[in-house]
Design an enzyme around this catalytic site. Structure first.
Site, PDB file in Angstrom:
ATOM      1  N   ASP A  14      -6.977  -7.291  -4.521  1.00 41.78           N
ATOM      2  CA  ASP A  14      -6.858  -5.897  -4.931  1.00 41.78           C
ATOM      3  C   ASP A  14      -6.338  -5.856  -6.369  1.00 41.78           C
ATOM      4  O   ASP A  14      -6.166  -6.908  -7.001  1.00 41.78           O
ATOM      5  CB  ASP A  14      -5.961  -5.114  -3.964  1.00 41.78           C
ATOM      6  CG  ASP A  14      -4.536  -5.654  -3.875  1.00 41.78           C
ATOM      7  OD1 ASP A  14      -4.091  -6.386  -4.785  1.00 41.78           O
ATOM      8  OD2 ASP A  14      -3.852  -5.339  -2.877  1.00 41.78           O
ATOM      9  N   SER A  15      -6.038  -4.695  -6.880  1.00 45.10           N
ATOM     10  CA  SER A  15      -5.596  -4.575  -8.281  1.00 45.10           C
ATOM     11  C   SER A  15      -4.243  -5.231  -8.532  1.00 45.10           C
ATOM     12  O   SER A  15      -3.904  -5.545  -9.665  1.00 45.10           O
ATOM     13  CB  SER A  15      -5.547  -3.105  -8.700  1.00 45.10           C
ATOM     14  OG  SER A  15      -4.626  -2.393  -7.885  1.00 45.10           O
TER      15      SER A  15
END
Length: 128
Positions: A14-15
């Protein structure tokens, strides 16, 4: 026991750089596919020559710690039991020799009609 090495890339995370939970299932699938390859078979060959495919029938897993961007992981795969049309495999993911994910997977062999099928004897003898 079969070992499969894997590096975590940006696309796996994910980020925040943490591996998305469903990707662990993809990782153990890759390890199972490579195990079949190491035994001298391919999923394509099993399908075309033996009318045999493997599906996940049951899965139990435990997420212990998160894998992160650029981690180097090892997936240990160990066959626990083999029957006529199925086998159970334990797959653990390790980072720096520490288990971060555990699973037990029941794989079933089916034919092109989706019916149970005996595991080809050539493959079964190698899995044992």
């Amino acid at each position: 026991m079969f070992n499969f090495n894997l590096k975590i890339y940006y696309e796996d995370t994910d980020s925040g750089g943490v591996v998305y939970y469903a990707n662990y299932l993809k990782f153990i699938e890759r390890a199972r596919t490579n195990l079949i390859k190491e035994l001298g078979f391919s999923l394509k060959k099993l399908n075309s020559d033996y009318d045999c495919s493997f599906i996940v029938r049951k899965l139990r897993c435990d997420y212990i710690q998160s894998a992160k961007l650029e981690d180097e992981l090892v997936i240990h795969s160990k066959i626990l039991e083999i029957k006529n049309a199925s086998f159970q495999i334990e797959q653990n993911i390790l980072r720096d020799d520490q288990i971060i994910f555990t699973s037990e997977v029941l794989m079933a062999c089916i034919n092109s009609l989706g019916q149970p099928k005996k595991i080809p004897k050539e493959l079964k003898s190698l899995i044992k």
